[in-house]
Design an enzyme around this catalytic site. Structure first.
Site, PDB file in Angstrom:
ATOM      1  N   LYS A 171       0.797  -1.197   0.211  1.00 29.06           N
ATOM      2  CA  LYS A 171       0.090  -0.060   0.019  1.00 29.06           C
ATOM      3  C   LYS A 171       0.921   1.093  -0.076  1.00 29.06           C
ATOM      4  O   LYS A 171       2.187   1.115   0.024  1.00 29.06           O
ATOM      5  CB  LYS A 171      -1.069   0.038   1.225  1.00 29.06           C
ATOM      6  CG  LYS A 171      -1.991  -1.539   0.780  1.00 29.06           C
ATOM      7  CD  LYS A 171      -3.119  -0.963   1.896  1.00 29.06           C
ATOM      8  CE  LYS A 171      -2.986  -1.441   3.276  1.00 29.06           C
ATOM      9  NZ  LYS A 171      -4.089  -1.785   4.162  1.00 29.06           N
ATOM     10  N   TYR A 185     -12.493  -2.359  -2.143  1.00 26.31           N
ATOM     11  CA  TYR A 185     -12.677  -1.936  -0.772  1.00 26.31           C
ATOM     12  C   TYR A 185     -14.307  -2.034  -0.563  1.00 26.31           C
ATOM     13  O   TYR A 185     -14.693  -1.659   0.628  1.00 26.31           O
ATOM     14  CB  TYR A 185     -11.952  -0.921  -0.097  1.00 26.31           C
ATOM     15  CG  TYR A 185     -10.737  -1.388   0.219  1.00 26.31           C
ATOM     16  CD1 TYR A 185     -10.188  -2.518   0.978  1.00 26.31           C
ATOM     17  CD2 TYR A 185      -9.894  -0.491   0.095  1.00 26.31           C
ATOM     18  CE1 TYR A 185      -9.121  -2.585   1.463  1.00 26.31           C
ATOM     19  CE2 TYR A 185      -8.263  -0.867   0.334  1.00 26.31           C
ATOM     20  CZ  TYR A 185      -8.090  -1.825   1.076  1.00 26.31           C
ATOM     21  OH  TYR A 185      -6.852  -2.170   1.535  1.00 26.31           O
ATOM     22  N   GLU A 245     -10.574 -10.590  -6.422  1.00 25.07           N
ATOM     23  CA  GLU A 245      -9.464  -9.375  -6.246  1.00 25.07           C
ATOM     24  C   GLU A 245      -8.415  -9.605  -7.344  1.00 25.07           C
ATOM     25  O   GLU A 245      -8.075  -8.363  -7.971  1.00 25.07           O
ATOM     26  CB  GLU A 245      -8.749  -9.584  -4.840  1.00 25.07           C
ATOM     27  CG  GLU A 245      -9.724  -8.855  -3.927  1.00 25.07           C
ATOM     28  CD  GLU A 245      -9.179  -9.086  -2.347  1.00 25.07           C
ATOM     29  OE1 GLU A 245      -9.941  -8.766  -1.482  1.00 25.07           O
ATOM     30  OE2 GLU A 245      -8.016  -9.681  -2.363  1.00 25.07           O
TER      31      GLU A 245
HETATM   32  P1  IDP Z   1      -6.967  -6.768   6.260  1.00 28.36           P
HETATM   33  O1  IDP Z   1      -6.308  -5.807   5.366  1.00 28.36           O
HETATM   34  O2  IDP Z   1      -5.920  -7.365   7.219  1.00 28.36           O
HETATM   35  O3  IDP Z   1      -7.806  -7.799   5.357  1.00 28.36           O
HETATM   36  P2  IDP Z   1      -9.407  -5.469   6.865  1.00 28.36           P
HETATM   37  O4  IDP Z   1     -10.153  -5.678   7.936  1.00 28.36           O
HETATM   38  O5  IDP Z   1     -10.159  -6.111   5.574  1.00 28.36           O
HETATM   39  O6  IDP Z   1      -7.843  -5.917   7.254  1.00 28.36           O
HETATM   40  O7  IDP Z   1      -9.434  -3.765   6.408  1.00 28.36           O
HETATM   41  C1  IDP Z   1      -8.981  -3.375   5.357  1.00 28.36           C
HETATM   42  C2  IDP Z   1      -8.015  -2.321   5.641  1.00 28.36           C
HETATM   43  O8  IDP Z   1      -8.789  -1.273   6.141  1.00 28.36           O
HETATM   44  C3  IDP Z   1      -6.980  -2.543   6.773  1.00 28.36           C
HETATM   45  O9  IDP Z   1      -5.715  -3.108   6.404  1.00 28.36           O
HETATM   46  C4  IDP Z   1      -6.655  -1.048   7.238  1.00 28.36           C
HETATM   47  O10 IDP Z   1      -5.685  -0.599   6.239  1.00 28.36           O
HETATM   48  C5  IDP Z   1      -7.981  -0.356   7.129  1.00 28.36           C
HETATM   49  N1  IDP Z   1      -8.774  -0.765   8.519  1.00 28.36           N
HETATM   50  C6  IDP Z   1      -9.326  -1.547   8.990  1.00 28.36           C
HETATM   51  N2  IDP Z   1      -9.769  -1.290  10.079  1.00 28.36           N
HETATM   52  C7  IDP Z   1      -9.646  -0.155  10.364  1.00 28.36           C
HETATM   53  C8  IDP Z   1      -9.722   0.940  11.561  1.00 28.36           C
HETATM   54  O11 IDP Z   1     -10.476   0.482  12.507  1.00 28.36           O
HETATM   55  N3  IDP Z   1      -9.387   2.028  11.506  1.00 28.36           N
HETATM   56  C9  IDP Z   1      -8.629   2.494   9.974  1.00 28.36           C
HETATM   57  N4  IDP Z   1      -8.489   1.770   9.154  1.00 28.36           N
HETATM   58  C10 IDP Z   1      -8.993   0.429   9.392  1.00 28.36           C
END
Ligand code: IDP
Ligand code: MG
Length: 151
Positions: free
Chosen positions: A9, A49, A126
Site C-alpha cells: 500500500k 474495498y 480481487e
Molecule cells: P486486512 O487488510 O487485514 O484484510 P480489513 O479488516 O479487511 O483488514 O480492513 C481493510 C483495511 O482497512 C485494513 O488493512 C486497514 O488498512 C483498514 N482498516 C481496517 N480497520 C480499520 C480501523 O479501525 N481504522 C482505520 N483503518 C482500518
C-alpha cells in the site's frame, strides 16, 4: 495451487519497503506470477474495498489507498492465501505476531503497509479486479518440488 492478491500500500511504497516485502514472500517459497506499479484510480479503490463501504474508516481507507502509488502482485503457492496473511500479520499491527511484516514495520491500523486476500473467493475476485488474465504468468521453477513437494 492457490493464488492470492498482495498490495504494497502507499505507506509501504513511500517507506521503501517494496523490496523487503517481496523478499519475505520469495524467501517463504511463494512464486510471483504478476506485478504492476500504479496509482490507484478511485473507482478501482471503491471496487476493491466495496466490502467495507459504510464503515467508519471507509472514506479514510479510500483516501489512503489512492494517496500514492501501490505495488500490486499475485503470488502463488500451496496454501498461499493463509501463508501470505500470516506473513503480513494481523490487521492491527500491535496485534500482529512478532516476525510478521505488520509487526516488524508498522504501528497503526490505518498504516499497515499491505493488503492480502482473505479467502479463495476473495482471492479470485480481487485478482480479476487488478489483473487481466493475460497478465498472469504461468511459469515453472526447477526448485518447485523442493518447496511444494510432499513425501
Ligand atoms: P486486512 O487488510 O487485514 O484484510 P480489513 O479488516 O479487511 O483488514 O480492513 C481493510 C483495511 O482497512 C485494513 O488493512 C486497514 O488498512 C483498514 N482498516 C481496517 N480497520 C480499520 C480501523 O479501525 N481504522 C482505520 N483503518 C482500518
Ligand atoms: Mg481484508
Amino acid at each position: 495451487m492457490e493464488r492470492t492478491l498482495v498490495l504494497v500500500k502507499p505507506d509501504g511504497v513511500q517507506r521503501g519497503l517494496i523490496g523487503e516485502i517481496i523478499a519475505r514472500l520469495e524467501r517463504r517459497g511463494l512464486k510471483l506470477v504478476a506485478a504492476k506499479f500504479l496509482s490507484v484510480p478511485k473507482d478501482l479503490a471503491e471496487v476493491h474495498y466495496a466490502v467495507h463501504k459504510g464503515k467508519s474508516f471507509y472514506d479514510g481507507l479510500i483516501r489512503y489507498i489512492t494517496s500514492a502509488p501501490v505495488m500490486a502482485m499475485v503470488w502463488e503457492g500451496e496454501n498461499a492465501i493463509a501463508a501470505v496473511r500470516q506473513t503480513m500479520g494481523a490487521t492491527r499491527p500491535v496485534e500482529a505476531a512478532p516476525g510478521s511484516i505488520r509487526h516488524d514495520f508498522a504501528l497503526e491500523v490505518g498504516r499497515n503497509l499491505t493488503h492480502a486476500s482473505d479467502s479463495p473467493e476473495t482471492a479470485l475476485s480481487e485478482i480479476a479486479i487488478w489483473f487481466k488474465p493475460e497478465e498472469l504468468v504461468n511459469w515453472q521453477r526447477p526448485i518447485d518440488d523442493w518447496v511444494f513437494g510432499k513425501n
